[in-house]
Design a protein around this motif. Sequence first.
Motif, PDB file in Angstrom:
ATOM      1  N   MET A 113       0.850  -1.199   0.000  1.00 16.79           N
ATOM      2  CA  MET A 113       0.000   0.000   0.000  1.00 16.79           C
ATOM      3  C   MET A 113       0.878   1.239   0.000  1.00 16.79           C
ATOM      4  SD  MET A 113      -3.111   0.993   2.620  1.00 16.79           S
ATOM      5  CE  MET A 113      -4.086  -0.432   2.134  1.00 16.79           C
ATOM      6  N   THR A 114       0.551   2.206  -0.828  1.00 19.75           N
ATOM      7  CA  THR A 114       1.311   3.440  -0.925  1.00 19.75           C
ATOM      8  C   THR A 114       1.355   4.164   0.417  1.00 19.75           C
ATOM      9  OG1 THR A 114       0.638   3.687  -3.233  1.00 19.75           O
ATOM     10  CG2 THR A 114       1.476   5.651  -2.125  1.00 19.75           C
ATOM     11  N   ASN A 115       2.494   4.803   0.705  1.00 24.20           N
ATOM     12  CA  ASN A 115       2.608   5.585   1.934  1.00 24.20           C
ATOM     13  C   ASN A 115       2.036   6.983   1.703  1.00 24.20           C
ATOM     14  OD1 ASN A 115       3.848   3.549   3.411  1.00 24.20           O
ATOM     15  ND2 ASN A 115       5.888   4.132   2.716  1.00 24.20           N
ATOM     16  N   TYR A 116       0.740   7.087   1.825  1.00 27.09           N
ATOM     17  CA  TYR A 116       0.068   8.368   1.618  1.00 27.09           C
ATOM     18  C   TYR A 116       0.358   9.309   2.787  1.00 27.09           C
ATOM     19  CZ  TYR A 116      -2.509   5.746  -1.915  1.00 27.09           C
ATOM     20  OH  TYR A 116      -2.844   4.983  -2.995  1.00 27.09           O
ATOM     21  N   TRP A 127     -15.637   0.602   8.785  1.00 25.60           N
ATOM     22  CA  TRP A 127     -14.277   0.448   9.292  1.00 25.60           C
ATOM     23  C   TRP A 127     -13.776  -0.926   8.880  1.00 25.60           C
ATOM     24  CZ3 TRP A 127     -10.725   3.535  11.296  1.00 25.60           C
ATOM     25  CH2 TRP A 127      -9.623   2.984  11.955  1.00 25.60           C
ATOM     26  N   ASP A 128     -12.596  -0.973   8.258  1.00 26.46           N
ATOM     27  CA  ASP A 128     -12.051  -2.262   7.850  1.00 26.46           C
ATOM     28  C   ASP A 128     -10.542  -2.280   8.041  1.00 26.46           C
ATOM     29  OD1 ASP A 128     -10.994  -0.819   5.685  1.00 26.46           O
ATOM     30  OD2 ASP A 128     -12.573  -1.459   4.307  1.00 26.46           O
ATOM     31  N   ASP A 129      -9.931  -3.415   7.781  1.00 23.79           N
ATOM     32  CA  ASP A 129      -8.496  -3.581   8.024  1.00 23.79           C
ATOM     33  C   ASP A 129      -7.655  -2.647   7.165  1.00 23.79           C
ATOM     34  OD1 ASP A 129      -9.092  -5.534   9.856  1.00 23.79           O
ATOM     35  OD2 ASP A 129      -8.708  -7.211   8.488  1.00 23.79           O
ATOM     36  N   ALA A 130      -8.088  -2.434   5.918  1.00 25.00           N
ATOM     37  CA  ALA A 130      -7.315  -1.579   5.012  1.00 25.00           C
ATOM     38  C   ALA A 130      -7.272  -0.140   5.519  1.00 25.00           C
ATOM     39  CB  ALA A 130      -7.910  -1.631   3.611  1.00 25.00           C
ATOM     40  N   ARG A 181      -2.496   3.962  10.374  1.00 20.22           N
ATOM     41  CA  ARG A 181      -1.312   3.686  11.195  1.00 20.22           C
ATOM     42  C   ARG A 181      -0.016   4.046  10.474  1.00 20.22           C
ATOM     43  NH1 ARG A 181      -2.802  -2.321  13.648  1.00 20.22           N
ATOM     44  NH2 ARG A 181      -4.265  -1.615  15.260  1.00 20.22           N
ATOM     45  N   ASN A 182      -0.125   4.443   9.222  1.00 15.83           N
ATOM     46  CA  ASN A 182       1.034   4.773   8.390  1.00 15.83           C
ATOM     47  C   ASN A 182       1.832   5.917   9.025  1.00 15.83           C
ATOM     48  OD1 ASN A 182       2.787   5.518   6.339  1.00 15.83           O
ATOM     49  ND2 ASN A 182       1.168   6.413   5.057  1.00 15.83           N
ATOM     50  N   ASP A 183       3.125   5.702   9.230  1.00 12.61           N
ATOM     51  CA  ASP A 183       3.972   6.709   9.863  1.00 12.61           C
ATOM     52  C   ASP A 183       4.130   7.963   9.015  1.00 12.61           C
ATOM     53  OD1 ASP A 183       4.400   5.125  12.085  1.00 12.61           O
ATOM     54  OD2 ASP A 183       6.248   4.240  11.314  1.00 12.61           O
ATOM     55  N   ASP A 184       3.909   7.857   7.702  1.00 11.07           N
ATOM     56  CA  ASP A 184       4.037   9.018   6.811  1.00 11.07           C
ATOM     57  C   ASP A 184       2.800   9.915   6.823  1.00 11.07           C
ATOM     58  OD1 ASP A 184       6.532   8.192   6.060  1.00 11.07           O
ATOM     59  OD2 ASP A 184       5.911   7.336   4.145  1.00 11.07           O
ATOM     60  N   LEU A 185       1.732   9.448   7.452  1.00  6.17           N
ATOM     61  CA  LEU A 185       0.473  10.193   7.420  1.00  6.17           C
ATOM     62  C   LEU A 185       0.595  11.494   8.214  1.00  6.17           C
ATOM     63  CD1 LEU A 185      -2.439  10.066   6.386  1.00  6.17           C
ATOM     64  CD2 LEU A 185      -3.079   8.995   8.551  1.00  6.17           C
ATOM     65  N   ALA A 237      -2.328  11.439  13.142  1.00  2.68           N
ATOM     66  CA  ALA A 237      -2.255  12.513  12.154  1.00  2.68           C
ATOM     67  C   ALA A 237      -2.915  13.789  12.687  1.00  2.68           C
ATOM     68  CB  ALA A 237      -2.952  12.085  10.867  1.00  2.68           C
ATOM     69  N   THR A 238      -2.520  14.922  12.134  1.00  2.06           N
ATOM     70  CA  THR A 238      -3.184  16.182  12.446  1.00  2.06           C
ATOM     71  C   THR A 238      -4.620  16.121  11.924  1.00  2.06           C
ATOM     72  OG1 THR A 238      -1.119  17.432  12.340  1.00  2.06           O
ATOM     73  CG2 THR A 238      -3.159  18.674  12.040  1.00  2.06           C
ATOM     74  N   LYS A 239      -5.592  16.424  12.782  1.00  5.83           N
ATOM     75  CA  LYS A 239      -7.012  16.316  12.426  1.00  5.83           C
ATOM     76  C   LYS A 239      -7.492  17.639  11.837  1.00  5.83           C
ATOM     77  CE  LYS A 239      -6.638  12.489  14.851  1.00  5.83           C
ATOM     78  NZ  LYS A 239      -5.462  12.784  15.708  1.00  5.83           N
TER      79      LYS A 239
END
Length: 304
Positions: free
Chosen positions: A1-4, A106-109, A115-119, A146-148
């Motif tokens: 999955m891309t690090n968005y 809500w799902d696993d994806a 949880r992506n650290d780049d988010l 992430a910043t909300k």
Amino acid sequence: MTNYNIVSLGEILWDILPAQELPGGAPLNVAYHLHKQSQRVVLVSRIGNDNHGQRLLDIMQQRGLATDLIQRDNRYDTGKVYARMDEQLDMQYDIVYPVAWDHISWDDALEEMLRNDDLQYLVYGSLLARNAISRNTLEKALQSRATKVLDINLRAPYYTKETLEWLLFSCDLLKLNIGELELISSWYGSYATPEDRIQALSERFNIATIVVTLGSKGCMGYIQGQFYYHEGQPVKVADTIGSGDAFLAGFLTAQIRGYTPDYSLAYANALGALIASKPGGCPDYHPQEITDMIQKKAYISTGQ
């Protein structure tokens, strides 16, 4: 999955205008403009298994938007909004309910994505809370580090004071228009100026950054305790669909690039005006047009 680096969560739909149908929904518009500014953004929403849904999917893919987290619904139709512009050039909306985006699950994806650290940013709006299923997904998403970013979109009858207060307490950055600022702040007192209203919300809900669009008059921002202002860009308005969404995308892009608060607002202001000069919320344009508008405005202002 891309690090968005940005997740835009919420409604995607068709804006049904008197003369045409256009893809829309604030999260889609924001994602489109972020992508145009070379941000790694992913849109999280839900469409029906219908022609309108497939057309939206096709359009997103043609424009290079990530569709990894677009869910399909076998029961509910793709969202639609019947839109028209009033005499004050403000858009009026009739939003169909219930539709597929009311049931974003809500799902696993999605959990993995958040949880992506780049988010860096999670962008969401108040409409997402109008139905229990999507609201539950939003509640879980707000646990992200992430910043909300809350993009208030007050569309009667789809909000309550209680829900908005929950959303306001959840955010780090708030974007709203002057009418929304006046309405929400009036719940807590009488204020002489927009600045007083903004400071009241900032203090009550502990929001460090509040940006306010002022229509043709431009914008203002309250960022880390300081106010900033920009006058409106002189453009011929085609329609105002998505101009506020473009403004938000411009502001986030500028912040990610490390621009000053003042220039971030100038960039956002110019992008919002540029989109107002074109039909629909997701028109084609080149990012250079944004900086051209800023430079032209500075040239006019200084009289050089």
